[in-house]
Scaffold this active site. Structure first.
Site, PDB file in Angstrom:
ATOM      1  N   ASP A   1       0.819  -1.205   0.000  1.00  0.00           N
ATOM      2  CA  ASP A   1       0.000   0.000   0.000  1.00  0.00           C
ATOM      3  C   ASP A   1       0.856   1.259   0.000  1.00  0.00           C
ATOM      4  O   ASP A   1       1.936   1.290   0.598  1.00  0.00           O
ATOM      5  CB  ASP A   1      -0.903  -0.018   1.246  1.00  0.00           C
TER       6      ASP A   1
ATOM      7  N   LEU B   1      11.051 -20.473  -4.000  1.00  0.00           N
ATOM      8  CA  LEU B   1       9.959 -19.626  -3.540  1.00  0.00           C
ATOM      9  C   LEU B   1       8.747 -19.717  -4.467  1.00  0.00           C
ATOM     10  O   LEU B   1       8.883 -19.636  -5.684  1.00  0.00           O
ATOM     11  CB  LEU B   1      10.439 -18.169  -3.485  1.00  0.00           C
TER      12      LEU B   1
ATOM     13  N   HIS C   1       3.077   3.541  -8.932  1.00  0.00           N
ATOM     14  CA  HIS C   1       2.953   2.124  -9.273  1.00  0.00           C
ATOM     15  C   HIS C   1       4.185   1.628 -10.022  1.00  0.00           C
ATOM     16  O   HIS C   1       4.643   0.500  -9.797  1.00  0.00           O
ATOM     17  CB  HIS C   1       1.701   1.893 -10.124  1.00  0.00           C
TER      18      HIS C   1
END
Length: 246
Positions: free
Chosen positions: A21, A132, A38
């Site tokens: 956020d 991962l 962004h």
């Protein structure tokens, strides 16, 4: 200042989830459009994934685009979709180099065709990686996920595939987007907000929550290390008492 080298590798969270956020507010502070935030947030995603690989984390889930985000201005939504496609293309080689397997959760069918195609190709080309597991939550909303799961179960009950008395947590889990993922151990939210925002409501039932007053583009290795260090210093009781654990 804590670094990832300071982390006890024997006490890592198995599944880390992050609500990324603050991109828009970070850009606004600099007199830029939200899309600038962004674009810089993508760089933080890259470094965070690399640091999680260094740590040896098994699962990382990123809240990339929510069902509610479709209500944002068209320019911002279009930019986010464009960034998704371009980032996947750029990062494929790095994913394979670092043994990262890509996964997605959410209403993927609602994404633009170009984004769906890029996701499918990247998932296919990384499916044999064993390090991962990076899950992107895209067009994701936990309430929608739970609603869909209940509908699927109801249909199976109606068709006598599942008996109502046999419905338990395992049955519900197998009908969620996250059926192949373990529950979340640590949830981090950046930007100083203290909300879950419809993210993995079922899966974070016993997760440790960590809120940090740093916008996502500024989130770095030290912030990640501090969050995990904080997690390692907590006592996870899962409803038991300290005496029972000891």
């Amino acid at each position: 200042m804590t670094t990832i080298e300071d982390i006890d590798k024997e006490k890592l969270p198995r599944h880390l989830a992050i609500i990324m956020d603050g991109n828009g507010r970070w850009a606004k502070e600099r007199g830029k459009l939200r899309v600038f935030g962004h674009e810089n947030g993508v760089k933080t995603v890259r470094s965070t994934v690399e640091n999680c690989v260094k740590l040896g984390l098994e699962y990382l889930t990123l809240y990339t685009f929510s069902t509610e985000n479709w209500n944002r201005p068209k320019l911002e939504v279009d930019t986010l979709m464009r960034l998704l496609v371009s980032s996947l293309r750029k990062e494929l080689k790095t994913f394979n180099k670092n043994n990262v397997r890509l996964n997605t959760i959410g209403n993927i069918a609602s994404l633009p065709q170009k984004a769906q195609k890029e996701l499918e190709e990247t998932i296919l080309k990384t499916q044999k990686n064993t390090g991962l597991t990076l899950t992107l939550a895209l067009s994701y909303g936990s309430r929608e996920e739970l609603t869909n799961a209940m509908k699927q179960i109801a249909i199976k009950v109606k068709n006598n595939i599942i008996s109502p008395e046999n419905i338990d947590e395992t049955i519900i889990n197998t009908h969620l987007y996250t059926q192949n993922l373990p529950d979340v151990d640590l949830l981090i939210r950046t930007s100083g907000e203290h909300r879950i925002s419809n993210f993995l409501l079922w899966q974070i039932a016993y997760a440790e929550l960590y809120f940090i007053d740093v916008f996502w583009p500024n989130f770095n290795e030290h912030h990640l290390a501090e969050a995990i260090k904080n997690y390692q210093n907590r006592e996870r009781r899962f409803g038991k008492t300290s005496e029972q654990l000891n």
